[in-house]
Design an enzyme around this catalytic site. Structure first.
Site, PDB file in Angstrom:
ATOM      1  N   SER A 106       0.817  -1.217   0.000  1.00 22.99           N
ATOM      2  CA  SER A 106       0.000   0.000   0.000  1.00 22.99           C
ATOM      3  C   SER A 106       0.849   1.264   0.000  1.00 22.99           C
ATOM      4  O   SER A 106       0.404   2.310  -0.485  1.00 22.99           O
ATOM      5  CB  SER A 106      -0.938  -0.003   1.225  1.00 22.99           C
ATOM      6  OG  SER A 106      -0.185  -0.095   2.426  1.00 22.99           O
ATOM      7  N   ASP A 287      -2.922   7.323   9.925  1.00 11.64           N
ATOM      8  CA  ASP A 287      -2.983   6.047  10.634  1.00 11.64           C
ATOM      9  C   ASP A 287      -1.639   5.615  11.204  1.00 11.64           C
ATOM     10  O   ASP A 287      -1.528   4.526  11.769  1.00 11.64           O
ATOM     11  CB  ASP A 287      -3.521   4.952   9.710  1.00 11.64           C
ATOM     12  CG  ASP A 287      -2.722   4.835   8.421  1.00 11.64           C
ATOM     13  OD1 ASP A 287      -1.646   5.451   8.338  1.00 11.64           O
ATOM     14  OD2 ASP A 287      -3.169   4.131   7.492  1.00 11.64           O
ATOM     15  N   HIS A 290       0.913   4.939   6.839  1.00 13.44           N
ATOM     16  CA  HIS A 290       1.099   5.472   5.495  1.00 13.44           C
ATOM     17  C   HIS A 290       1.748   6.860   5.535  1.00 13.44           C
ATOM     18  O   HIS A 290       1.589   7.614   6.498  1.00 13.44           O
ATOM     19  CB  HIS A 290      -0.247   5.523   4.763  1.00 13.44           C
ATOM     20  CG  HIS A 290      -0.813   4.161   4.514  1.00 13.44           C
ATOM     21  ND1 HIS A 290      -1.811   3.627   5.301  1.00 13.44           N
ATOM     22  CD2 HIS A 290      -0.505   3.219   3.587  1.00 13.44           C
ATOM     23  CE1 HIS A 290      -2.108   2.412   4.864  1.00 13.44           C
ATOM     24  NE2 HIS A 290      -1.321   2.147   3.831  1.00 13.44           N
TER      25      HIS A 290
END
Length: 817
Positions: A106, A287, A290
């Site tokens: 991600s 979060d 990231h």
């Protein structure tokens, strides 16, 4: 003299003898040689390409809104949508492709989005409707753009299969750039087990042969993992610690360093950027896992600089960019310069090793010289030989200096960095320099307004401010920009004042004087144009003062010739001088009001090449001319008024007293102070550069005249001057031109880095070398004037013809003829 005072004075004299300009330049030469050796070792060790530096190292400069990422040793261009799309279109136009793949987890997906947001014209075109763990793709046919994200969060067989598939394709179908990385998914799914790390290490080792094979057709970047904000991680991610990330990064670096390809790179600079923003409160991580948007934007900029710089050749983007290819003219010039150096070396060796021959040999040589001379006077021939020797040594010095210029700014041998502005970086050096300048003050032997010591001092401190302005990139601050505009205008104003005063008082309007001044002003710039492959207009200030000097000369040369002596004999000539001013201001106004008429004059051959840039545009000359169009005429008018006031005894500056009576002086001082404050308020009130620049020509004389009055109204202030600033002022022209390439870099878009990682030391070293070179050029130019423009008009004509013949091939190349 004996005693403490005598010992102190002799000690000071000894220090002065040792620390003089000559010894300083010798030290500068040794420092340059040492730095060349140091950077030579760096390039032998790490290579001369700056891509490795861009992808591996760097640091943050500035703070707050001015914080910028600076790669190690090279300059990074900021790509906007227009720039990025222009690059992609350029590559597609020349038959290339823009097939870029982001492969990994991600975090790599974030890089994918940041990359396409930089080049997509409308962010609504980006499809964000896919599930999180899914492949993504963005295409544009006309740009041959195919950007993909492949979801492979773990280094395993599925990732190996992707590379196997690419290797089975034709070279034209493979990606030309692959950005990959993985770690956090393995840490999370294995609960940070040691076995997962070993599995990661083993699979990455198995992947290495495929990476090496594919790197023959694709550039591959392995992005190291960014740190996390542990306090913000949710319960399901608490096992992803920075210790675990460091262990995975270490494993990746240990394995990838054994790659046999130069196209497989470890991308660590993106991690450093993210680490710098890990605690940035203005861009907090949502979060903890990231990367925040600001760090991603910097990472995207690094990618575009790596991908595009060598294609686009932006002046402020030297990372991953090859230097300019030398032109035929440059090669010829360097061959000639090399001959100068060789001949001068032979002359110096002859002086050192053959001048100590016996007296008998000396007599024999004199007898041979007697036979060679018609007048049987060997001293004449000896003098000529010494003159030619001095000329050749001067030419050799110019040649060596030009080689250094070329090495600094037309090669990647020395490092370059971007400018970055903060107010402390701009104002603190100026404060230090002014404190130093005020410390070295003494009384001048002159008492007149704007005497030589005073004008040198004025040019000196103005030049120091302009240098700080250019070095820090302060032009982005409108108020500072407008004050610098006044300083540039003041230079032109002083030029008008000084040349008018010379012609008015001496009446010397000979061609010898004309060519002497033109040669002195232009020698350095002509050499730089030939060596650095830049048009004459690139060094805009020299064309500007050369043009205005010709205007002043023409004003006095035009019939009737008016001087102080002729006006004294015939007062009607004062009226003629006033009429000349009316004509001059009228012509300047007409040229400004009709840009078409302006272009017809300055785009006429053969002098067109003197006023256009490399793209055959006259816009730069138009801008520089019009913004200060009244500065030189205003300086001339001020000089004329000043001499009239002196003639009629309205002011008296031939003593150490006040210029005016006490009452008038007080009123004039208040008015002058108000004039300066008015301009300061104007710079704070105007809203943008075009608006400020439009008003500037009509009011710029106010702060200049106000300063001159305040500086000279008191006899005490008029005769005191700073010797430090005066010495800087004597070489202000050389400093202004030399800064382009050996203090700044990339044609003033960046700064030269001779001592990497130590910015303060680098400023000190580059400044020391820069000032020494400027001083030497000033000294050499003064020596060469007497050879290039001798007092005998026949030799002067000969030299001018030779120079024009030399310019013919350049003129044909640039379209002058």
């Amino acid at each position: 003299m004996s005693g403490p005072l005598g010992d102190s004075q002799s000690s000071d004299d000894a220090i002065t003898r040792k620390f003089n300009a000559t010894n300083a330049k010798r030290i500068a030469l040794l420092v340059v040689i040492a730095l060349i050796a140091y950077h030579g070792v760096l390039h032998l060790t790490y290579g001369i390409k700056s891509c490795k530096w861009l992808l591996s190292d760097g640091s943050f400069h500035g703070f707050g809104d001015y914080s910028v990422w600076q790669p190690y040793g090279c300059m990074i261009h900021t790509y906007n949508k227009i720039d990025s799309r222009m690059c992609l279109r350029y590559i597609a136009y020349w038959g290339g492709k823009n097939h870029i793949v982001f492969l990994g987890d991600s975090r790599i997906r974030q890089l994918y989005y940041a990359f396409i947001k930089t080049c997509v014209p409308n962010e609504n075109l980006i499809n964000t409707a896919y599930p999180a763990h899914h492949d993504l793709e963005y295409k544009e046919r006309d740009l041959k753009l195919d950007v993909r994200f492949l979801w492979h969060p773990v280094v395993n067989e599925s990732m190996t299969k992707v590379f196997t598939q690419w290797l089975s394709l034709q070279v034209s179908e493979r990606p030309n750039l692959i950005v990959m990385g993985s770690a956090t998914h393995s840490i999370k799914s294995s609960n940070a087990s040691v076995k997962a790390l070993e599995y990661y290490r083993k699979n990455l080792t198995l992947l290495m042969p495929s990476l090496d094979k594919l790197s023959a057709s694709s550039k591959i970047l392995w992005a190291l993992q960014d740190p996390v904000s542990s306090e913000k991680l949710d319960v399901g991610r608490v096992m992803i610690t920075n210790e675990q990330i460091d262990a995975y990064n270490k494993a990746a670096m240990e394995i990838l360093k054994y790659s046999n390809s130069n196209n497989v790179h470890i991308w660590s600079s993106a991690r450093l950027v993210a680490q710098g923003y890990a605690s940035d409160l203005s861009n907090p991580n949502e979060d903890g896992l990231h990367t925040n948007n600001k760090a991603l934007n910097f990472a995207a900029q690094i990618l575009f600089n790596m991908y595009c710089n060598d294609q686009m050749n932006y002046n402020d983007g030297t990372c991953c960019s090859d230097p300019e290819i030398m032109t035929t003219l440059q090669i010829i010039v360097f061959i000639v310069f090399t001959l100068f150096i060789v001949i001068a070396t032979v002359i110096l060796i002859h002086r050192k090793y053959f001048a100590r021959k016996s007296y008998k040999w000396h007599l024999l040589v004199n007898e041979e010289l007697d036979e060679l001379t018609d007048n049987n006077n060997p001293r004449v021939l000896n003098t000529e030989i010494k003159s030619y020797s001095e000329l050749m040594i001067c030419l050799a010095k110019i040649a060596l200096i030009m080689f250094y210029f070329f090495l600094c700014d037309r090669t990647n041998f020395f490092m370059k960095e971007n400018k970055y502005f903060t107010r402390p970086n701009f104002f603190l050096p100026i404060a230090y320099v002014f404190a130093l300048g005020l410390f070295f003050t003494e009384e001048s032997s002159h008492t007149i307004v704007l005497h030589r010591d005073q004008t040198d001092e004025l040019k000196g401190w103005m030049q120091m401010i302009i240098l700080a302005y250019h070095y820090t990139g302060a032009s982005q601050v409108l108020t500072i920009y407008m004050h610098i505009r006044v300083l540039v205008t003041t230079y032109l104003f002083l030029s008008g004042f000084g040349h008018f005063t010379y012609f008015w008082q001496t009446g010397d309007i000979s061609f010898h004087r004309l060519w002497k001044v033109i040669f002195r002003i232009n020698l350095l710039v002509v050499c730089l144009c030939l060596v650095m492959n830049r048009p004459y207009q690139f060094y805009y200030f020299v064309p500007l003062i050369s043009f205005w000097y010709l205007v002043i000369y023409t004003t006095f040369y035009a019939i009737p010739h008016v001087t102080a002596a002729s006006a004294e004999a015939n007062p009607i000539q004062y009226l003629y001088m006033v009429l000349k001013f009316v004509v001059l201001f009228s012509i300047v106004t007409i040229l400004y009001m009709s840009e078409v008429f302006f272009e017809k004059i300055f785009l006429t051959r053969p002098w067109k090449a003197l006023f256009v840039t490399t793209d055959d545009s006259i816009k730069e000359w138009w801008f520089r001319w019009k913004i200060d169009r009244y500065s030189v005429p205003a300086g001339m008018l001020f000089a004329f008024g000043y001499h009239l006031l002196k003639k009629h005894h309205i002011i008296d500056d031939n003593h150490h007293g006040y210029l005016f009576s006490r009452g008038i002086g007080f009123i004039v001082a208040i008015a002058s102070f108000a004039g300066i404050m008015m301009y300061v308020i104007f710079t704070m009130m105007c809203r943008n550069k075009p608006e400020c620049n439009e008003i500037h020509p009509y009011i710029s004389f106010i702060p200049i005249v106000s300063y001159i009055i305040l500086r000279n109204i008191s006899g005490l202030l008029r005769v005191r001057h700073s010797t430090f600033f005066a010495r800087i002022g004597k070489i202000s022209l050389e400093l202004f031109i030399c800064q382009y390439h050996i203090w700044l870099a990339a044609d003033t878009h960046g700064i030269l880095v001779l001592v990497p990682s130590y910015p303060v030391l680098n400023v000190v070293i580059t400044s020391f070398i820069f000032i020494c070179i400027a001083h030497e050029i000033h000294k050499v130019t003064q020596k060469m004037v007497k050879y290039a423009i001798p007092s005998d008009w026949r030799y002067t004509t000969r030299n001018i013809i030779i120079f024009l013949l030399f310019l013919i091939p350049i003129g044909i190349k640039d379209g002058m003829f």
